[in-house]
Design a protein around this motif. Sequence first.
Motif, short mmCIF file in Angstrom:
data_model
loop_
_atom_site.label_atom_id
_atom_site.label_comp_id
_atom_site.label_asym_id
_atom_site.label_seq_id
_atom_site.Cartn_x
_atom_site.Cartn_y
_atom_site.Cartn_z
N THR A 275 25.00 39.37 38.74
CA THR A 275 25.02 39.93 40.09
C THR A 275 26.22 39.42 40.87
OG1 THR A 275 22.61 40.03 40.06
CG2 THR A 275 23.67 40.19 42.21
N GLY A 276 26.51 38.14 40.75
CA GLY A 276 27.68 37.58 41.44
C GLY A 276 28.98 38.18 40.95
N ALA A 277 29.08 38.37 39.64
CA ALA A 277 30.30 38.97 39.09
C ALA A 277 30.46 40.41 39.56
CB ALA A 277 30.27 38.90 37.57
N SER A 278 29.38 41.16 39.59
CA SER A 278 29.48 42.56 40.03
C SER A 278 29.83 42.65 41.51
CB SER A 278 28.19 43.31 39.74
OG SER A 278 27.14 42.78 40.51
N VAL A 279 29.30 41.73 42.33
CA VAL A 279 29.66 41.72 43.75
C VAL A 279 31.13 41.36 43.91
CG1 VAL A 279 29.28 40.46 45.92
CG2 VAL A 279 27.34 41.28 44.59
N ALA A 280 31.64 40.45 43.08
CA ALA A 280 33.05 40.08 43.16
C ALA A 280 33.93 41.26 42.77
CB ALA A 280 33.33 38.88 42.26
N VAL A 281 33.55 42.00 41.74
CA VAL A 281 34.33 43.17 41.32
C VAL A 281 34.31 44.22 42.42
CG1 VAL A 281 34.38 45.09 39.68
CG2 VAL A 281 34.09 42.76 38.86
N CYS A 282 33.15 44.44 43.03
CA CYS A 282 33.07 45.42 44.13
C CYS A 282 33.96 45.00 45.30
CB CYS A 282 31.63 45.56 44.60
SG CYS A 282 30.58 46.41 43.42
N ALA A 283 33.99 43.71 45.60
CA ALA A 283 34.84 43.23 46.69
C ALA A 283 36.30 43.46 46.38
CB ALA A 283 34.56 41.74 46.94
N LEU A 284 36.71 43.23 45.12
CA LEU A 284 38.11 43.47 44.75
C LEU A 284 38.47 44.95 44.85
CD1 LEU A 284 38.55 41.10 41.67
CD2 LEU A 284 39.56 40.86 43.95
#
Length: 106
Positions: free
Chosen positions: A84-93
């Motif tokens: 979940t944290g990785a997907s949120v980071a990708v969405c933020a990028l």
Amino acid sequence: MFRPKLPTMPQPTGRVIPPDVVEPTTIIPGTPSPPAPVAPAPVPSRPTVQLTPGTALALVGSGTAVVLVVGAVLVSMLLAVAITGASVAVCALVIRSLVNADAKRR
């Protein structure tokens, strides 16, 4: 404003009476009483648990199974949080790059 307000101790009202004085009494030794009869030890109503090698092995096996199941649940929860944290980071990028690209076009 931020200083604590300490309560004041109230003064005693009325007359304060000192406690009564207790006078000691003398103890007169009497004749020793005969010892009380000792009751036999009660028989336990439940049978005691006998731990045989088979039951010990079963306990160890079930304990190991519980530890493995709990560990698998905890690891899967940790993995879910990491994904979940990785997907949120990708969405933020992606959102940041879209905002920057839109700002360069203007």
